[in-house]
Design an enzyme around this catalytic site. Structure first.
Site, mmCIF file in Angstrom:
data_model
loop_
_atom_site.group_PDB
_atom_site.id
_atom_site.type_symbol
_atom_site.label_atom_id
_atom_site.label_comp_id
_atom_site.label_asym_id
_atom_site.label_seq_id
_atom_site.Cartn_x
_atom_site.Cartn_y
_atom_site.Cartn_z
ATOM 1 N N HIS A 1 -6.471 1.404 17.882
ATOM 2 C CA HIS A 1 -6.532 -0.313 18.715
ATOM 3 C C HIS A 1 -5.549 -1.401 19.183
ATOM 4 C CE1 HIS A 1 -8.465 -0.829 15.344
ATOM 5 N NE2 HIS A 1 -8.692 -2.547 15.705
ATOM 6 N N ASP B 1 -5.865 -6.118 18.853
ATOM 7 C CA ASP B 1 -7.092 -6.479 18.541
ATOM 8 C C ASP B 1 -7.564 -7.209 20.327
ATOM 9 O OD1 ASP B 1 -7.981 -5.546 15.895
ATOM 10 O OD2 ASP B 1 -6.202 -6.721 14.952
ATOM 11 N N HIS C 1 -3.138 -0.320 16.159
ATOM 12 C CA HIS C 1 -3.115 -0.015 14.218
ATOM 13 C C HIS C 1 -4.914 1.116 14.527
ATOM 14 C CE1 HIS C 1 -5.548 -3.682 15.304
ATOM 15 N NE2 HIS C 1 -6.474 -3.846 13.991
ATOM 16 N N ARG D 1 -8.980 -11.203 6.925
ATOM 17 C CA ARG D 1 -8.357 -10.709 8.916
ATOM 18 C C ARG D 1 -8.369 -12.231 9.489
ATOM 19 N NH1 ARG D 1 -9.712 -6.633 13.617
ATOM 20 N NH2 ARG D 1 -10.727 -8.662 14.168
HETATM 21 C C1 SIN Z 1 -8.259 -4.007 12.095
HETATM 22 O O1 SIN Z 1 -9.290 -2.925 12.972
HETATM 23 O O2 SIN Z 1 -8.059 -4.776 12.033
HETATM 24 C C2 SIN Z 1 -8.537 -3.422 10.414
HETATM 25 C C3 SIN Z 1 -7.349 -2.645 9.533
HETATM 26 C C4 SIN Z 1 -7.951 -2.343 8.387
HETATM 27 O O3 SIN Z 1 -8.716 -3.187 7.911
HETATM 28 O O4 SIN Z 1 -6.947 -1.676 8.180
#
Ligand code: SIN
Length: 273
Positions: A97, A99, A249, A264
């Site tokens: 995806h 973000d 990612h 995050r």
């Molecule tokens: C996310 O999708 O923002 C998390 C990615 C992760 O925890 O590696």
């Protein structure tokens, strides 16, 4: 600071060496930003920063984007703590995806800071969406360039139990968002194939899910071909930043029995059309 960028794979990603992220001056930030535009995802090892320092660094890129459905830390609401406990079978972000593509102003970038990591596993994969577009045939590029996608957050889908427990108003329907399937990057101007996995990018606007699926299925597989990707192995103190305007990612869920905690921050992006 004298910075060195060390590529992570042939497709994308770079480690930046020589930076202390507790205090980044304008010249150093400009150099970091240029490396981000060249590589799509950058990371720094051995950083020891407080939430206030992480936020100050994030604000260099822009204003934090508040996730509509996932709350942040009580004293730093801009920071979402992503937690997966040893007994959890699901993970957060475990499908390809970009973000907040389910909002009208998807996140420009995401900063992730590793607080606790498993002994092995829990890596994050990234895929280069410029390459995904460039490597399509001219015929398909032309056919998909006028299309838009319909995107919707799935509040029911599996995520780690801690993250599921945090979800705001789980029964209230999410708001949908539409985006161009081919999107120019707001800084480089280069086109990307802008797509997410099937529980976010549901269908092509004006077509049913059944009609859209064969095309979207092809594009999803194509956009994550191994030669377009890189894989980041986290250590405590690794801080990464990726450009959601040209990168997908996915967090790997391969560390059952161990705990992983990340901080995050996402940066607000622009409307896509
Ligand atoms: C996310 O999708 O923002 C998390 C990615 C992760 O925890 O590696």
């Amino acid at each position: 600071m004298t910075l060195e960028a060390v590529p992570l794979s042939g497709a994308m990603g770079a480690e930046i060496r020589g930076a202390d992220l507790r205090d980044v001056d304008d010249e150093t930030f400009a150099a970091i930003h240029d490396i981000l535009l060249d590589h799509g995802m950058i990371y720094f090892r051995n950083q020891d920063i407080t939430p206030v320092q992480q936020l100050a660094l994030a604000r260099r890129w822009g204003e934090p984007h508040f996730h509509p459905y996932m709350p942040g830390l009580a004293n730093h609401p801009e920071i979402i703590e992503i937690v997966k406990n040893p007994e959890d079978t699901h993970t957060f972000g475990g499908n390809w995806h970009t973000d907040q593509m389910f909002t009208p102003t998807p996140a420009m970038g995401t900063m992730l800071y590793a607080k606790e990591v498993p002994a092995a596993g829990g890596d994050t994969m990234f895929a280069n969406l410029y390459l995904a577009y460039e490597t399509l045939s001219d015929g398909l590029k032309e056919a998909i360039s006028p299309l838009h996608t319909f995107n919707l957050y799935d509040k029911k889908k599996g995520r780690s139990s801690v993250m599921r427990g945090k979800l705001k108003e789980p029964e209230k329907p999410a708001e949908p968002a539409e985006h161009p399937l081919v999107r120019p990057h707001t800084e480089t101007g280069k086109p990307v194939l802008y797509i997410c996995y099937d529980r976010i990018t549901r269908h092509i606007v004006g077509m049913s899910e059944e009609e859209s699926e064969p095309l979207l299925d092809f594009l999803r597989h194509h956009s994550t071909r191994p030669e377009f990707t890189c894989r980041l192995r986290w250590k405590v103190g690794t801080l990464a930043f990726w450009d959601n305007r040209c990168v997908q990612h996915m967090a790997l869920n391969d560390y059952y029995g161990q705990r992983r905690v990340m901080h995050r921050i996402t940066i607000r992006g622009e409307r896509t059309s």
